[in-house]
Scaffold this active site. Structure first.
Site, PDB file in Angstrom:
ATOM      1  N   ALA A 171       0.863  -1.171   0.000  1.00 49.56           N
ATOM      2  CA  ALA A 171       0.000   0.000   0.000  1.00 49.56           C
ATOM      3  C   ALA A 171       0.904   1.227   0.000  1.00 49.56           C
ATOM      4  O   ALA A 171       2.065   1.150   0.419  1.00 49.56           O
ATOM      5  CB  ALA A 171      -0.875  -0.019   1.242  1.00 49.56           C
ATOM      6  N   GLY A 190       0.544  -4.857   1.000  1.00 49.19           N
ATOM      7  CA  GLY A 190      -0.653  -4.894   0.161  1.00 49.19           C
ATOM      8  C   GLY A 190      -0.418  -5.614  -1.162  1.00 49.19           C
ATOM      9  O   GLY A 190      -1.347  -6.193  -1.729  1.00 49.19           O
ATOM     10  N   GLU A 211      -0.891  -9.155  -0.414  1.00 48.81           N
ATOM     11  CA  GLU A 211      -2.305  -9.370  -0.071  1.00 48.81           C
ATOM     12  C   GLU A 211      -3.183  -9.367  -1.316  1.00 48.81           C
ATOM     13  O   GLU A 211      -4.114 -10.176  -1.435  1.00 48.81           O
ATOM     14  CB  GLU A 211      -2.757  -8.286   0.914  1.00 48.81           C
ATOM     15  CG  GLU A 211      -2.067  -8.423   2.264  1.00 48.81           C
ATOM     16  CD  GLU A 211      -2.285  -7.223   3.171  1.00 48.81           C
ATOM     17  OE1 GLU A 211      -1.916  -6.100   2.783  1.00 48.81           O
ATOM     18  OE2 GLU A 211      -2.842  -7.401   4.265  1.00 48.81           O
ATOM     19  N   GLU A 226       4.541  -4.912   7.300  1.00 54.38           N
ATOM     20  CA  GLU A 226       3.826  -3.802   7.952  1.00 54.38           C
ATOM     21  C   GLU A 226       4.336  -3.525   9.355  1.00 54.38           C
ATOM     22  O   GLU A 226       4.353  -2.388   9.815  1.00 54.38           O
ATOM     23  CB  GLU A 226       2.323  -4.095   8.005  1.00 54.38           C
ATOM     24  CG  GLU A 226       1.612  -4.017   6.661  1.00 54.38           C
ATOM     25  CD  GLU A 226       1.646  -5.316   5.878  1.00 54.38           C
ATOM     26  OE1 GLU A 226       2.386  -6.260   6.267  1.00 54.38           O
ATOM     27  OE2 GLU A 226       0.921  -5.404   4.877  1.00 54.38           O
TER      28      GLU A 226
HETATM   29  N1  CAA Z   1       4.604   3.172  -0.728  1.00 53.31           N
HETATM   30  C1  CAA Z   1       4.999   4.325  -1.293  1.00 53.31           C
HETATM   31  N2  CAA Z   1       6.122   4.418  -2.026  1.00 53.31           N
HETATM   32  C2  CAA Z   1       6.878   3.334  -2.168  1.00 53.31           C
HETATM   33  C3  CAA Z   1       6.531   2.096  -1.596  1.00 53.31           C
HETATM   34  C4  CAA Z   1       5.317   2.038  -0.854  1.00 53.31           C
HETATM   35  N3  CAA Z   1       4.870   0.908  -0.307  1.00 53.31           N
HETATM   36  N4  CAA Z   1       7.473   1.182  -1.900  1.00 53.31           N
HETATM   37  C5  CAA Z   1       8.391   1.829  -2.649  1.00 53.31           C
HETATM   38  N5  CAA Z   1       8.035   3.124  -2.809  1.00 53.31           N
HETATM   39  C6  CAA Z   1       8.758   4.162  -3.538  1.00 53.31           C
HETATM   40  C7  CAA Z   1       9.948   4.662  -2.754  1.00 53.31           C
HETATM   41  O1  CAA Z   1       9.550   5.633  -1.815  1.00 53.31           O
HETATM   42  C8  CAA Z   1      10.795   5.224  -3.872  1.00 53.31           C
HETATM   43  O2  CAA Z   1      10.272   6.465  -4.244  1.00 53.31           O
HETATM   44  P1  CAA Z   1      11.253   7.781  -4.272  1.00 53.31           P
HETATM   45  O3  CAA Z   1      12.248   7.450  -5.348  1.00 53.31           O
HETATM   46  O4  CAA Z   1      10.305   8.886  -4.641  1.00 53.31           O
HETATM   47  O5  CAA Z   1      11.848   7.875  -2.935  1.00 53.31           O
HETATM   48  C9  CAA Z   1      10.535   4.276  -5.024  1.00 53.31           C
HETATM   49  O6  CAA Z   1       9.310   3.610  -4.731  1.00 53.31           O
HETATM   50  C10 CAA Z   1      11.607   3.219  -5.188  1.00 53.31           C
HETATM   51  O7  CAA Z   1      11.772   2.562  -3.937  1.00 53.31           O
HETATM   52  P2  CAA Z   1      13.202   2.376  -3.210  1.00 53.31           P
HETATM   53  O8  CAA Z   1      14.114   3.499  -3.566  1.00 53.31           O
HETATM   54  O9  CAA Z   1      12.930   2.136  -1.754  1.00 53.31           O
HETATM   55  O10 CAA Z   1      13.683   1.052  -3.934  1.00 53.31           O
HETATM   56  P3  CAA Z   1      14.687  -0.073  -3.341  1.00 53.31           P
HETATM   57  O11 CAA Z   1      14.979  -0.974  -4.489  1.00 53.31           O
HETATM   58  O12 CAA Z   1      15.794   0.549  -2.594  1.00 53.31           O
HETATM   59  O13 CAA Z   1      13.797  -0.871  -2.250  1.00 53.31           O
HETATM   60  C11 CAA Z   1      11.838  -1.999  -1.424  1.00 53.31           C
HETATM   61  C12 CAA Z   1      12.692  -1.620  -2.658  1.00 53.31           C
HETATM   62  C13 CAA Z   1      12.613  -2.951  -0.528  1.00 53.31           C
HETATM   63  C14 CAA Z   1      10.575  -2.670  -1.941  1.00 53.31           C
HETATM   64  C15 CAA Z   1      11.498  -0.693  -0.643  1.00 53.31           C
HETATM   65  O14 CAA Z   1      10.958   0.255  -1.558  1.00 53.31           O
HETATM   66  C16 CAA Z   1      10.485  -0.892   0.441  1.00 53.31           C
HETATM   67  O15 CAA Z   1      10.821  -1.385   1.509  1.00 53.31           O
HETATM   68  N6  CAA Z   1       9.210  -0.506   0.206  1.00 53.31           N
HETATM   69  C17 CAA Z   1       8.165  -0.572   1.197  1.00 53.31           C
HETATM   70  C18 CAA Z   1       7.699  -1.998   1.430  1.00 53.31           C
HETATM   71  C19 CAA Z   1       6.635  -2.026   2.496  1.00 53.31           C
HETATM   72  O16 CAA Z   1       6.848  -1.725   3.660  1.00 53.31           O
HETATM   73  N7  CAA Z   1       5.386  -2.425   2.102  1.00 53.31           N
HETATM   74  C20 CAA Z   1       4.268  -2.483   2.999  1.00 53.31           C
HETATM   75  C21 CAA Z   1       3.481  -1.219   2.925  1.00 53.31           C
HETATM   76  S1  CAA Z   1       2.242  -1.101   4.163  1.00 53.31           S
HETATM   77  C22 CAA Z   1       0.974  -2.001   3.597  1.00 53.31           C
HETATM   78  O17 CAA Z   1       1.003  -2.565   2.522  1.00 53.31           O
HETATM   79  C23 CAA Z   1      -0.188  -2.010   4.558  1.00 53.31           C
HETATM   80  C24 CAA Z   1      -1.181  -3.093   4.292  1.00 53.31           C
HETATM   81  O18 CAA Z   1      -1.261  -4.125   4.885  1.00 53.31           O
HETATM   82  C25 CAA Z   1      -2.127  -2.895   3.312  1.00 53.31           C
END
Ligand code: CAA
Length: 258
Positions: free
Chosen positions: A66, A109, A112, A132
């Site tokens: 998400a 998400g 999911e 999360e």
């Molecule tokens: N939401 C918003 N933006 C996101 C995102 C997310 N879930 N995942 C990645 N992005 C964005 C980053 O912010 C980045 O944008 P900017 O360049 O503007 O900063 C871009 O995508 C590229 O990401 P990274 O630079 O972080 O890429 P990476 O290769 O270094 O890392 C990754 C990849 C490990 C997937 C890392 O992006 C990450 O950890 N993302 C978040 C994963 C996460 O925590 N997901 C769970 C979200 S909460 C949820 O889903 C709640 C639920 O139950 C519904």
């Protein structure tokens, strides 16, 4: 097919293909993605020529979760008041068969939403996880329930409490994904599976899906009774007559989806 802001929608023969398309955010699922996916599902489910739906992302990310930037400032009443994420139930409740073709990250998400599909085909570079807890929350689109049912309590607890990812091999061993294919063949293989399903009688495929899903919601006795009744009901379809006649006459069936 309609043009959308955050997804691509195509029809390949009898298969509707939805491609998540926010590459700069690794396909993070914001409200616009949800709106677009729901509209695309409505379009594909309303199209009698579509027999299966494929949902995919890019080679780097199916979806990295998400959208954290959208969620970060929300308050309890924002989330509760709008029943945030409830719209995704549209995918879980799709009546036509759905396949998730997952390459790269399927986190939070993303995992999911993939689990809401009927079949999950993974590229060998796929990574699944529910991180999360690292953000100070828990899964909110069904992860604590669907992951646990898919892989069992031991692994679900491990993944949800530590926030670690699992690779495609581990996901297949655990029963989350039905098959793994090389990343460069993911779309072809997933499309082949979707085409195969779409070549069957559509009402029969829909009822088969409903019967399997019923096993999650009910007791064995009720589930068996449900199966028996809907099995009997299939003998009201032209496609049952056609399927069995084609076998007897040693030819391919020509289903009319009636
Ligand atoms: N939401 C918003 N933006 C996101 C995102 C997310 N879930 N995942 C990645 N992005 C964005 C980053 O912010 C980045 O944008 P900017 O360049 O503007 O900063 C871009 O995508 C590229 O990401 P990274 O630079 O972080 O890429 P990476 O290769 O270094 O890392 C990754 C990849 C490990 C997937 C890392 O992006 C990450 O950890 N993302 C978040 C994963 C996460 O925590 N997901 C769970 C979200 S909460 C949820 O889903 C709640 C639920 O139950 C519904």
């Amino acid at each position: 097919m309609t043009d959308f802001e955050t997804i691509l929608l195509e029809r390949k023969g009898r298969v509707g293909v939805i491609t998540l398309n926010r590459p700069k955010a690794l396909n993070a699922l914001n409200s616009q993605v949800l709106k677009d996916v729901v509209a695309a599902l409505d379009e594909l489910e309303g199209d009698a020529e579509v027999g299966a739906i494929l949902l995919t992302g890019s080679e780097r990310a199916f979806a990295a979760g998400a959208d954290i930037k959208e969620m970060a400032p929300q308050t309890y009443i924002d989330m509760y008041g709008t029943d945030f994420f409830a719209g995704w139930d549209r995918l879980a409740n799709a009546r036509k068969p759905t396949i998730a073709a997952v390459a790269g990250y399927a986190l939070g998400g993303g995992c999911e939403v993939a689990m809401m599909c009927d079949i999950l085909i993974a590229a060998d570079n796929a990574k699944f996880g529910q991180p999360e807890i690292t953000l100070g929350v828990i899964p909110g689109i069904g992860g604590s329930q669907r992951l646990t049912r898919a892989v069992g309590k031991a692994k679900a607890m491990d993944l949800i409490l530590t926030g670690r990812n699992m690779d495609a091999e581990e996901a297949e061993r655990a029963g989350l994904v039905s098959r793994i294919v090389p990343a460069d063949q993911l779309l072809d293989e997933a499309l082949k599976a979707a085409e195969k399903i779409a070549s069957m009688s559509l009402p029969v495929a829909m009822i088969a899906k409903e019967a399997v899903n019923r096993s999650y919601e009910t007791t064995l006795g009720e589930g068996l009774r449900f199966e028996r009744r809907v099995f009997h009901s299939l003998f009201a379809l032209d496609d049952q007559k056609e399927g069995m006649a084609a076998f007897v006459e040693k030819r391919k069936p020509n289903f009319t989806h009636k």
